[in-house]
Every structure is written in C-alpha cells, then in structure tokens.
Design an enzyme around this catalytic site. Structure first.
Site, mmCIF file in Angstrom:
data_model
loop_
_atom_site.group_PDB
_atom_site.id
_atom_site.type_symbol
_atom_site.label_atom_id
_atom_site.label_comp_id
_atom_site.label_asym_id
_atom_site.label_seq_id
_atom_site.Cartn_x
_atom_site.Cartn_y
_atom_site.Cartn_z
ATOM 1 N N CYS A 1 -2.095 -5.148 -8.404
ATOM 2 C CA CYS A 1 -1.568 -3.817 -8.375
ATOM 3 C C CYS A 1 -1.897 -3.279 -9.757
ATOM 4 C CB CYS A 1 -0.372 -3.540 -7.748
ATOM 5 S SG CYS A 1 0.918 -4.904 -8.358
ATOM 6 N N SER B 1 0.821 -1.325 -0.026
ATOM 7 C CA SER B 1 -0.034 -0.030 -0.083
ATOM 8 C C SER B 1 0.834 1.119 0.071
ATOM 9 C CB SER B 1 -0.940 0.064 1.348
ATOM 10 O OG SER B 1 -0.027 0.274 2.264
ATOM 11 N N GLU C 1 6.779 -0.336 -4.865
ATOM 12 C CA GLU C 1 5.726 -1.082 -6.017
ATOM 13 C C GLU C 1 4.518 -0.598 -5.309
ATOM 14 O OE1 GLU C 1 3.097 -2.039 -7.434
ATOM 15 O OE2 GLU C 1 3.887 -4.018 -7.555
#
Lengths: 526, 526
Positions: free
Chosen positions: B297, B239, B260
């Site tokens: 993601c 996150s 990331e």
C-alpha cells in the site's frame, strides 16, 4: 419578503467581513420568561452562504500558535469587558439567571477556557510529539488544514456557544479556522460574541477568515455543510436526532464528526449512603436535577436507590422538595411540549408521577417533576423508562438489594454514572457488583457527587459510548484532550532537522513535552 | 453440497473451540506461481457463525495485562518454532519468496511486533493516565469492553494477518477480544497461525473466546458483522471499494472503523538529487516499485521528476531496469486483470507505456511496467493519472520547474509522500514550495527515501487523509499509538483511591508514565 425587510436582517460573517446573507427566511430570538419575541431579524441562510463559508475557510491558516494565543487572550478580555451586557442579553434570550449562573459562573468559565486554550497553543501540550531516534521517525499532531464546523447547543450561551465555547476554543487553538452555526435559542448573544471575536481576530492579526458565522440553515444545508470533503471535522452538541442526522451526512464524506448527545446519567444510591444523610442527599439530587431547569446533558434523570433504613426519609424529603418548588424557565418554546411528551412516555410505561407534571406560564416553564417506579415496573419497560427528558424531571427507581443486578443490566450508554456509597465501607460489596456494569456504559464515573458539573480539566471525560457520545476515544470538554479531535497525526521519516516543525526539532526550541524513545521529556536531543 | 464434503471443510474458531462452520459455500487457497488450487476446503460462513462469533466475544475480558503479555510472548515463540513451515506454506499461497521476505523479514517483524505489544501491555504506555489533583479528576484509556473485528489484507500473510498482525496485536494488547476475518489469499497460513494463537491462548490462561476466526463471508454478512452494535471497533486494511462499503455499515451503527486503503504515494525527485546520483535513484525506485511485485500500500506509484541535468541518465537507467526485469508473481488470480485495467486507464488518459504492460505465466504474473507523461498530459487528466494500480507499475511524470506547483495542486490523499533533494541545499527553494502541499495530503512525509518500508515504531504514522486512511488522527502501524484506536477514554471523578484502576492510583503501582497536573512523570503522587 420585501427589499426593505431584507436590509434589516443581520449580516453573516464570512471571509473576514460581515456581509448580507443569502436570506431564505428569517428568525427572531424569544424571551422564554415571557414568550415575547425580541428585536432583530436573523437570516436563515441559503446554499450560497454555506458554500461561501466553506470556500472562505478552506486553506486558511489562522496564524502561528503565538498569534492564536494572543487572539484567545484578547477575546477573553473583550468578553470580560462586556460581561454585564452579554449576561443581560443572554439572560433575556435564555431565561437563565445572571447572578449565580451567567455572569458569575458561566462567563468566567468561558474566559478561563479561552485562556487555557491559549496556554495550550503556546505549550503545544496537545501535539504529543514522538521521536524514535533509532528508526529516524518522528510524529506530531498538527492542524487538520481544513475548517472545523461547530454546532452549539441551546443550554450554555457562553461556555458551549459555537463562537466562544469549548469546541470553538479547541478548534482554533489547534490552528483550524471555524465555521460556526449559531443556536436559535440565543441568536443575539451569539451575534454579540462573534462581533467581539472578530474584533479580537483583527486586533491580534489572525487571518480574517479564521471565523465564519451562519445563524441558521435549513436541515438539508446543514447536511451539505458537514458532508463537504473540504471540511476537516464537525463538533455537535445537542439532541440525538439532530446529531445522528448530521453524522450520516458527515460519515458519507469521510468527515470525522464528534457528537455529545446527552443521556439520562444514572445515579446509584447505595443504602449506607442514604442512611447516613437522607435529607442532604435529597437536597443534592433536587438541586442538581432542577439546576438550569434541568437542561443539562449531565442532568441526573434516572436515580436508582437500593432500599435500606434511610430510604423513607430520603423519599419524603425529595418529594417535599419537588412539591414545594416553583416552575423553572425553559430555554425554548419547544421545551415544555417535549417535557410533557417525555412524561407521558414515562407514566405510560408505568412510572408514577408524585410531583409536578405541568407546563406553566408566563413564557415557557415547567414544574419540577418527580416520578417513581419499583424494580419490577422498571424491568417491564427498561427502554421507555430511560427516555431522556431535557428538563427538571427525575425518575426514582427503588430496588431491593437482590434486584440490583437485574436493574443495572439494561442500562444504556450515558455520559456519566454516579455511585453514592457509605463512608464506612458498608456499601463496598454492592459497589463492587455495580461498578463494572456502570463503568462500561459511561464516560465519567463519579463517586458521591451529582454529575451536573463538567469541569474544564486535563483529566475530564465528557463523552461516552455511542450514542451518548460519538466516538469513545475522545472528550468534548477538557484541555488539552478536547483539542486532539481537531488534529491530524503527521509522520516525518528521516526529514532533515531544519525542515521539521519546531515541536520535533532536535533542540526542542519550544520546550514542549515529547515522547523520546519511550520516555517523556522536555529536554533537547543529545 | 453433500454431508461427506461438509465434514472435510475446516472448522471455524468460535467461543474457545474449533467447531463446524455453518457452511454456505467453500473456497480453496491457490498457488499463484502455478495457478493451481491447494488442498483443503475452507468454509464461507453463514449468519449463524457471524452471530455466534459476536455473542461469544461479547463481554469477554481476555485477561489481565500480565496474562495478555504472556500470551503475546508465547505466541511469538510458537510462531518462531514453526517459522520454516509457516514460511513454506505462506510462500506456496502468496508467491512471496521465503528468503529475504517471509522467513527472514516478515516473520521476525511479526514476532517483534507481538513482543512490543506485550511490552506495551505491561508498561501501560498506551493508556495515557491523566490526573488533575486540584479538580479531583482522573482519566485513562481502557479496553472497549467489546470485540474488535479485524480484516487482514492480501499482501502480508504474517505481519498484517488478521490473527497475527499489527491490528490483532494492538486489539489484544489493549485487552479486547478479536473476531478475525481471514484473507482468501492465504487461508492455510491463517489457519496455521490461528491454531498457534489458540494454543498460546490456552497455555497462557487467556479467556478461551479471546480470538474467533471466520475464513470467509458473503458481503452482506460482512456488513452485518461490522454493523452490530455489540462490536467495539473495526480495523480494515485493503481495497478502497471494500473498505468504504464496510465503513457505511459500521458508521450506521456508530461502530468506529479504522481504514488503511492504500494510495499512489507520490515521490518528488528534485533536480539536484537526480543530478547527484541518477543511476542509484533509478535503482532505488525500481526496487521499491517492484518489491513484492509492487503489492504494497506504500508502493511508489507516481513519481514526479523536475527536469535538470541528471534526468536523461535517470530515465535511461530506470527504463533499462524495467525493460530487463522478469515478471513478478502476484498474490491472487484477480491481480493481473486489475493491473491490466489500471494500465488501460493510465494509457487512456495519455500516459505512454515504455516498459512492461503484459500479464505473464505460469500462474499469476505481470511484467514490471513503467509509464511516462509530461506535465501537460498529467494536468489534462490528473484524476485518471492518479489511479492506484496494485502491482509493479510506476508512472513517471516529468515536469519543468515552473510547472511544479500546478502538477502538485491536484494530488490526492496518500499514505506517504517522498521528496528527494540535493545534499548541498541547491533544491531547498523547490523543497520549500513543494513541502506544504505534500505535507497536507499525506500521513508520512519522507526525505530521500522510498516509502515502501513501514517500521513498527512509536513515531510511525501509517495512515493519512481520507480516503487513503479512515481517520486522520490515528496510525494503523506503530506501538503504542496504534493501540489507542481500540481504547475508550474513561473518566474518574472523585473516585476513591482503592477503587481506581492501577494506572490512576496515587501510589502508581505499575510505574507507568502519567500526565499529572500537566507534567509527565512516573512518580507516585505526593
């Protein structure tokens, strides 16, 4: 400040024009050989200038690689055409000699660097195009799409200048606009170079906002500048304190910052090498340590000599060289007090001053200074005895063979580490013990040479572990590697051939080197 | 906590042994399909464990490239040998299906990634050896000489696991020891994998401290870990809030951190593409957005469709797919409230919920949810309407052709951006308008595909501008490129041939690709 004085302040370069600065103060250049102020008032810019420079550079594409190469080549020509005037001005502002240094060495290095950057823009060798034909994926390094902020150091008015040096050339060769912050140590030289750069911008048809120049900023506006998310990257060469303060501001905004902060650059002299040529080594070390009054980030500030039959002759020759040397001219007024404070730290930690030690006149000068310590002394205060003194100061630590490992253990990160060893192999066992330790702590490991020179080479590593450098994976000198600091990796997933950048198209129209399915080639795809 | 409970807490892996943790608390894994806690108590470690893990890994060289490759290959074999048990356990902890996902896709991807990393360790293709024969300089990427801390995310219990995923494989393949922090969403899977990894460490003769595993840490100890100067680098996937907090701690210590952090991954549907196959596009989008309950993601969370003749059919098919779909099982207890809050943000900013919208039972589930907005609505609140919702949620923004530029302008950084266009060329003008904007804001630009899949490829770019990624120059997926995050550039200046690392020796004994005087070659030096 009266309106009259303001009109005499030099303008800043923003958005393709020399325009009046938002003047928050002024400064003048100084002749460090005499201490006298030089003509010309340079502005300390306010926040409006900073924001205007960022806004002007945002979204700017300087030009195609061909445009950029033409600019870099034209700029190199213009610098050469004004070589005598530039060198005279830089000599006046820095105290560095024209002969042997500014005109004959640093200026040609600078133009060579600009031309290498031009070649690299054309060859695309910095872009590392990668193609995976089976997965349908391609990747390539591209411009950041945002301006690069460049802070130049005090010690190279041409080769590391924010408007002509390696960082400038690298940022532009990639295709990023530049926001340059001049160093106060050579304001006039920077102005003269920027005028030539802007002339070359105009003549080569580059976007007029490809280069902005601000002369000086209060610290908080420096932080505002590098901490603005519209900035793509920052390159800083200079002191640790200044660099780390900027890093905090850039980090908070997610802006990559590349630092080159200097170090003590340990030199290890193994006994066989010293025995073979004690006097030559002494001369080599003295020359390297006092070159440019010792104001190199790769200056050999800490020498560790393992005792052996040549050591007495070496120390005698070295001491003699320092004792008979004249004082060097320093770059700035603050330099001598800084060196004095550094010497106090070193002697306070137990080092013995054997030559030099005093500031000198006229202007800003300091005696070449040699200190010594034995292993026991060094190990009692290893941190203080690694204090970097930016000047002609060398600490010689003499150690017994069996003390070597303990003396090496507390060494801190450095840009370089040098090991001198016998040509006969008699030092090889000691080399094998020392190398793994020195290899870990430095960017560039050197055999049988002083670290001072930093060649512009594809294989250069001018950087090192934090806090000598800012990021262990990058060099601030060297082409094409130094360019990759200012590039973004971009992937293309099943993008149709005609829509790909030239570097990735099947036909390889630019003929660049590409990694295709694990193999480097200049060929087109079958 | 009583002594009895402490003995039942699983040990941590530090310094080559499974040893009792300094237990500051415990946690259990949960079955998200039922909401029930699973057996086994995992420790929340105290400061002693953190410091012990760093101390144990400091100065460790896992082994030669050949040792490391043998380890990675053996580990892949062991994972395959336990594939059924690992998949069953991971399914229990994550709710992800074994068939089609864990056993059949993610596990083979993970072992393939480990084997590719092994190949790369052997081929040295990540090291980029560079030789300048004229200057006498050579450079090469080498291990950091310090441990890499890896934080795995919740959504890939194998392929991104801190003890088996891409970051783990990359860090080890370079030759760095790893300190892994498990994700609480799959503690048992991580423990099982780490046991296999440690078995492979022992069987392949790797240094026993090549891998440490801590299950959980209070936030301040996470900061202590990544902010320790003995750490070489940090890799975090997860996150934005967690990643940026760790970044502050790592930045302060000069430790490179690679993030990331996910994004909304805009998908642009141009009218020709929609007209050609409205129903297929609707199905493709629905499948991509709800795969793994949308917890990727690279999930396509924001779709911009330019109006045209196929749009009504597309929207109808898409709405139908969402309305008739069952709820997906989420990874963790916190996921449904997070999704609910995200939907509230989106509808509060003007989006209309047309399907889904509710949490579901048993366990932790959420209905696939579709929202719509027109350009005017989007432009009124472009920030709120780019809220990333980590789940099966898609916002469809319908725009007129003349609104497209305005809608694209406020788009934020993303890992990916996709553009669907007609095969006939009828969308090419619109593509030309949209591509430069989308290209700047993403790491991977995609044609005619959804962004969900991230292939392990030499040309992958899984990263992007801050804060989608942490550094624009690096990818977190892809071999060899992902390895270079965990490497230091090291220069050799006139170092004698026998003292050079194999990659740089004249004879090129490993046969690796090298950049010699500007030319890539596998040949020895003449």
């Amino acid at each position: 400040m009266t309106g009259q004085v303001e009109t005499a302040v030099f303008p800043v370069l923003i958005g393709g024009e020399w325009r009046p600065a938002q003047v928050k103060g002024t400064l003048q250049a100084t002749n460090p050989a005499t201490g006298e102020a030089l003509e010309g008032l340079y502005p300390v810019s306010g926040q409006e200038d900073v924001l205007a420079a960022i806004a002007a550079a945002s979204g700017v594409t300087p030009g195609t690689p061909e445009h950029i190469a033409a600019f870099l080549q034209r700029y190199a020509e213009l610098i050469e055409g004004s070589g005598a005037e530039l060198s005279a001005l830089a000599a006046l502002e820095t105290g560095l000699p024209e002969k042997g240094r500014l005109l004959e060495t640093e200026l040609p290095r600078t133009t060579r660097q600009l031309r290498l950057a031009a070649d690299t823009a054309l060859s695309r060798s910095w872009t590392r195009p990668t193609i995976d034909t089976e997965a349908g994926l391609r990747s390539v390094l591209q411009p950041l799409g945002k301006p690069v902020v460049v802070f130049g150091p005090n010690n190279f008015p041409f080769a590391f200048n924010a408007v002509s040096g390696g960082d400038f050339a690298a940022a532009l060769a990639v295709g990023n606009p530049v926001i340059a912050k001049a160093h106060p140590g050579h304001l006039g030289t920077t102005r003269a170079l920027a005028r030539l750069a802007f002339q070359a911008v105009q003549e080569s048809g580059l976007h007029p906002a490809s280069l902005q120049l601000l002369y000086h900023l209060p610290p908080d506006l420096g932080f505002l500048l590098v901490g603005d998310a519209r900035v793509g990257a920052v390159a800083f060469t200079g002191s640790r304190g200044g660099g780390l303060a900027l890093k905090r501001a850039a980090d908070a905004a997610g802006v990559p910052i590349y630092l080159e902060l200097g170090s003590v650059n340990p030199v290890l002299l193994l006994p066989g090498a010293v025995a073979e040529r004690p006097a030559e080594l002494a001369k080599e070390l003295f020359n390297a340590n006092t070159l440019g009054a010792g104001q190199f980030c790769t200056n050999p500030g800490l020498v560790i000599a393992v005792e052996g039959p040549g050591q007495a002759a070496f120390v005698q020759a070295l001491t003699g060289a320092y004792q008979s040397a004249g004082s060097g001219v320093l770059l700035t007024e603050g330099a001598a007090p800084h060196i004095g404070a550094g010497l106090k730290t070193l002697t306070g930690a137990g080092a013995t001053l054997v030559a030099g030690g005093q500031a000198d006149t006229p202007g800003f000068r300091f005696q070449p200074s040699l200190l010594t310590a034995d292993a026991k002394t060094f190990l009692a205060h290893p941190d203080a005895l690694q204090t970097e003194v930016f000047g002609p100061v060398c600490l010689l630590v003499t150690v017994q063979e069996d003390e070597l490992d303990r003396v090496l253990a507390p060494l801190e990160a450095s840009l370089t580490a040098s090991i001198y060893s016998s040509a006969t192999g008699s030092d090889d066992a000691l080399y094998g013990r020392a190398e793994p330790v020195l290899r870990q702590l430095c960017g560039r490991l050197i055999n049988d040479r002083m670290p001072t020179g930093v060649a512009v080479s594809s294989a250069q590593m001018h950087g090192g572990p934090y806090p000598a450098g800012g990021h262990p994976g990058f060099t601030s000198v060297g082409i094409p590697a130094a360019l990759t600091r200012f590039a973004a990796l971009r992937g293309y997933d099943h993008v149709r051939d005609g829509r790909l950048p030239a570097e990735l198209q099947d036909a390889n129209p630019t003929g660049c080197w590409r990694l295709v399915d694990g193999r480097w080639t200049q060929e087109a795809l079958a």
